[in-house]
Design a protein around this motif. Structure first.
Motif, PDB file in Angstrom:
ATOM      1  N   GLU A  34       4.751  -6.135  -2.982  1.00  0.00           N
ATOM      2  CA  GLU A  34       6.138  -6.505  -2.698  1.00  0.00           C
ATOM      3  C   GLU A  34       6.861  -6.735  -4.026  1.00  0.00           C
ATOM      4  OE1 GLU A  34       6.222  -9.910  -0.062  1.00  0.00           O
ATOM      5  OE2 GLU A  34       8.383 -10.120  -0.253  1.00  0.00           O
ATOM      6  N   VAL A  45      11.478  -4.506  -1.912  1.00  0.00           N
ATOM      7  CA  VAL A  45      10.716  -3.276  -1.690  1.00  0.00           C
ATOM      8  C   VAL A  45       9.309  -3.674  -1.275  1.00  0.00           C
ATOM      9  CG1 VAL A  45       9.932  -1.099  -2.711  1.00  0.00           C
ATOM     10  CG2 VAL A  45      12.029  -2.183  -3.555  1.00  0.00           C
ATOM     11  N   GLY A  46       8.786  -3.026  -0.270  1.00  0.00           N
ATOM     12  CA  GLY A  46       7.412  -3.295   0.149  1.00  0.00           C
ATOM     13  C   GLY A  46       6.742  -2.017   0.597  1.00  0.00           C
ATOM     14  N   THR A  47       5.499  -1.875   0.221  1.00  0.00           N
ATOM     15  CA  THR A  47       4.741  -0.715   0.675  1.00  0.00           C
ATOM     16  C   THR A  47       4.666  -0.735   2.191  1.00  0.00           C
ATOM     17  OG1 THR A  47       3.349  -1.268  -1.208  1.00  0.00           O
ATOM     18  CG2 THR A  47       2.651   0.597   0.142  1.00  0.00           C
TER      19      THR A  47
END
Lengths: 156, 156
Positions: free
Chosen positions: B69, B120-122
């Motif tokens: 994250e 942003v996060g995978t």
């Protein structure tokens, strides 16, 4: 673990001037990049903070087979050029480039002021192929080096 | 393929008010979120544009076992609270939370003005476990629903 933070304004300015022999090198001279995700320990995706000088480009126009890409305009005005033409992106605009979609794209700074964006890209392990339809280049097969950067597959 | 762009200021305001029975629901009422990556066809990672009202939180303090994250502060001032205490993040600051690092974190808006950030996060396929050390909750085992959203593993 340690708290991992960074302030963009304190990053050393990292000019990304290419060697003179690179294709269209004059379009990239004077660009500045800060590798934010890397600076704060994130490895599954990259987040770069990039400033394009007037007249400059973000990259050669390209598309990725395996990795998604996303851009968000922070300051100034950029022009996305893709297979559908030119699209002006004001600050607060974003654009997405899903992996495998053959829509070659790049950003151009057609304004007379610097323009800054964030670009996010997946950092998959293993190989990737990138296509540059405007250039006399075959599809480029890439792998990752020990630092996690994309480099050409040797022997190519 | 179609050009996929979006302008944040044209997003319909998506309030993310939780149900009253949620833990600390009052910390989340009035937050606004735009799912930018999803809007432009990107699926390998999420990018959300989030505005926290004064006094509000981004989430319960947590850490992820599997997914990285990253946050970038766009406007206003936020306070990152993690295992090492409170860290003020001005606009232009970023912070990273590598998967598997047991450094539970969240953002608080301790200012008297709204504050906005990108997160942003995978978006990995399959299961994920999230830990909430401040709450009387066991580690939460999550999967993805048909829309790609994280949801509790049923039967939990």
């Amino acid at each position: 673990m340690k708290t991992l933070t960074a302030l963009v304004s304190e990053f050393p300015s990292e000019r990304t001037d290419p060697p003179d022999e690179w294709i269209k090198a004059d379009k990239f001279r004077g660009n500045v990049k800060a590798r934010l995700a890397q600076a704060v320990g994130v490895t599954q995706f990259g987040v770069n903070h990039v400033t394009l000088a007037p007249g400059n480009w973000s990259s050669l126009r390209h598309w990725h087979e395996s990795e998604d890409e996303f851009v968000y305009v922070l300051d100034g005005e950029l022009t996305l050029v893709d297979e559908n033409g030119a699209h002006v992106l004001a600050a607060g605009s974003c654009a997405g480039f899903p992996a495998g979609a053959a829509n070659a794209h790049h950003l151009q700074n057609r304004s007379d002021a610097p323009a800054t964006f964030l670009v996010v890209g997946t950092r998959k392990v293993g190989r990737e192929t990138v296509h540059y339809p405007d250039e006399s280049l075959p599809p480029q097969n890439l792998t990752r080096d020990a630092m996690g950067r994309r480099v050409a597959v040797s022997g190519q």
